[in-house]
Scaffold this active site. Structure first.
Site, PDB file in Angstrom:
ATOM      1  CB  CYS A 127      -4.190 -11.027   3.933  1.00 56.93           C
ATOM      2  SG  CYS A 127      -3.896 -12.167   5.313  1.00 56.93           S
ATOM      3  CB  CYS A 162     -10.570 -14.357   7.663  1.00 58.08           C
ATOM      4  SG  CYS A 162      -9.554 -15.462   6.671  1.00 58.08           S
TER       5      CYS A 162
HETATM    6  N1  DGL Z   1      -6.123 -13.313   7.636  1.00 56.80           N
HETATM    7  C1  DGL Z   1      -6.617 -14.130   6.573  1.00 56.80           C
HETATM    8  C2  DGL Z   1      -7.151 -13.277   5.425  1.00 56.80           C
HETATM    9  O1  DGL Z   1      -7.561 -12.162   5.640  1.00 56.80           O
HETATM   10  C3  DGL Z   1      -5.740 -15.202   5.994  1.00 56.80           C
HETATM   11  C4  DGL Z   1      -4.728 -15.826   6.806  1.00 56.80           C
HETATM   12  C5  DGL Z   1      -4.397 -17.220   6.389  1.00 56.80           C
HETATM   13  O2  DGL Z   1      -4.008 -17.507   5.244  1.00 56.80           O
HETATM   14  O3  DGL Z   1      -4.537 -18.069   7.254  1.00 56.80           O
HETATM   15  O4  DGL Z   1      -7.215 -13.728   4.311  1.00 56.80           O
END
Ligand code: DGL
Length: 270
Positions: free
Chosen positions: A189, A78
């Site tokens: 993301c 993440c």
């Molecule tokens: N998947 C997460 C990232 O790579 C973010 C997702 C979220 O905002 O919860 O930043």
């Protein structure tokens, strides 16, 4: 020499929700013999619209859980949690190798022919000091257009990648980048690779998308080797266990659609 899979150490992976499954997929391809534990913190998503202190606290708890299950390589799949937590997690648990993800600006700048690059990511990632420092490194080499995408990770989290809401958000966030004439766009993301075809359609065929799942998986293999001294036997696929703080049935359904290997799904304890 390879270790037998039955006794191979596990790798922990986590994300605010299901987005990190895009990274899990890449790790599975490169390290099929390693048992994988994945935490989707869907009950507390989206991280991208939370305070950094909240994301740090969630990351700390999840890391403690993964470490309690034996993981000594933990992948923060993440971007938002990486900027909020990786430094502190490394300080708190020096016996663990943490692998983070960050928007692939470096490969994007190298790939771009026009020198105009876009980055789509959460608000939390784009406004973080860590990302701003990364940006400062490349500002001289390229014109970088930042596009926060509030609501998009949450919409993807619902599991329908073709919903009108997902389509509308991808269109909305692609349009300023198209107008800016970027030829390369970083998917900053881990949720967004699941809607890469929609971004591609909205941005046009001449725009290249950059996803960092494969380099993160390679980094995971390197850290595994450093930590455990050997790689597990790739001929014997090890189990993959998913945990969620959200709805188990939704994660089960998403995993069945998005992953091409068997997994178990259970509630995150605590
Ligand atoms: N998947 C997460 C990232 O790579 C973010 C997702 C979220 O905002 O919860 O930043």
């Amino acid at each position: 020499m390879s270790l037998p899979s039955a006794s191979s150490p596990v790798v922990g992976v986590f994300d605010a929700g299901v987005g990190g499954l895009s990274v899990l997929r890449a790790i599975r391809r490169q390290l099929p013999g390693a048992g994988l534990l994945y935490v989707a913190d869907s009950g507390h998503a989206p991280y991208g619209e939370r305070e950094a202190a909240y994301v740090l606290e969630r990351s700390r708890r999840i890391s403690d859980f993964l470490r309690s299950q034996g993981a000594r390589v933990v992948v923060i799949a993440c971007n938002t949690a990486t900027v909020a937590a990786i430094k502190t997690l490394r300080e708190l648990s020096p016996d663990t190798a943490f692998v983070g993800v960050e928007p692939g600006l470096k490969p994007a700048v190298a790939l771009s022919r026009t020198g105009r690059v876009g980055v789509v990511a959460t608000t939390g990632t784009l406004k973080s000091e860590k990302f701003q420092a990364l940006l400062a490194t490349y500002r001289q080499q390229a014109e970088v257009h930042l596009q926060p995408c509030p609501g998009l990770a949450h919409a993807i989290e619902q599991g329908d990648l073709d919903s009108p809401q997902v389509r509308e958000l991808v269109q909305r966030y692609s349009s300023p980048l198209r107008e800016a004439g970027v030829d390369t766009v970083v998917l900053g993301c881990t949720h967004y690779p699941f809607v890469a075809p929609l971004f591609q359609a909205a941005l046009g065929p001449g725009v290249q998308l950059v996803d960092t799942a494969e380099p993160v998986a390679r980094q995971t293999v390197t850290q595994y080797l450093k930590m455990h001294g050997d790689l597990p036997d790739p001929a014997v696929p090890a189990p993959v266990h998913l945990y969620t703080s959200g709805d188990e049935a939704t994660l089960r359904q998403i995993a069945a659609q998005w992953l091409d290997f068997p997994v178990t799904v259970q509630a995150l304890p605590g």
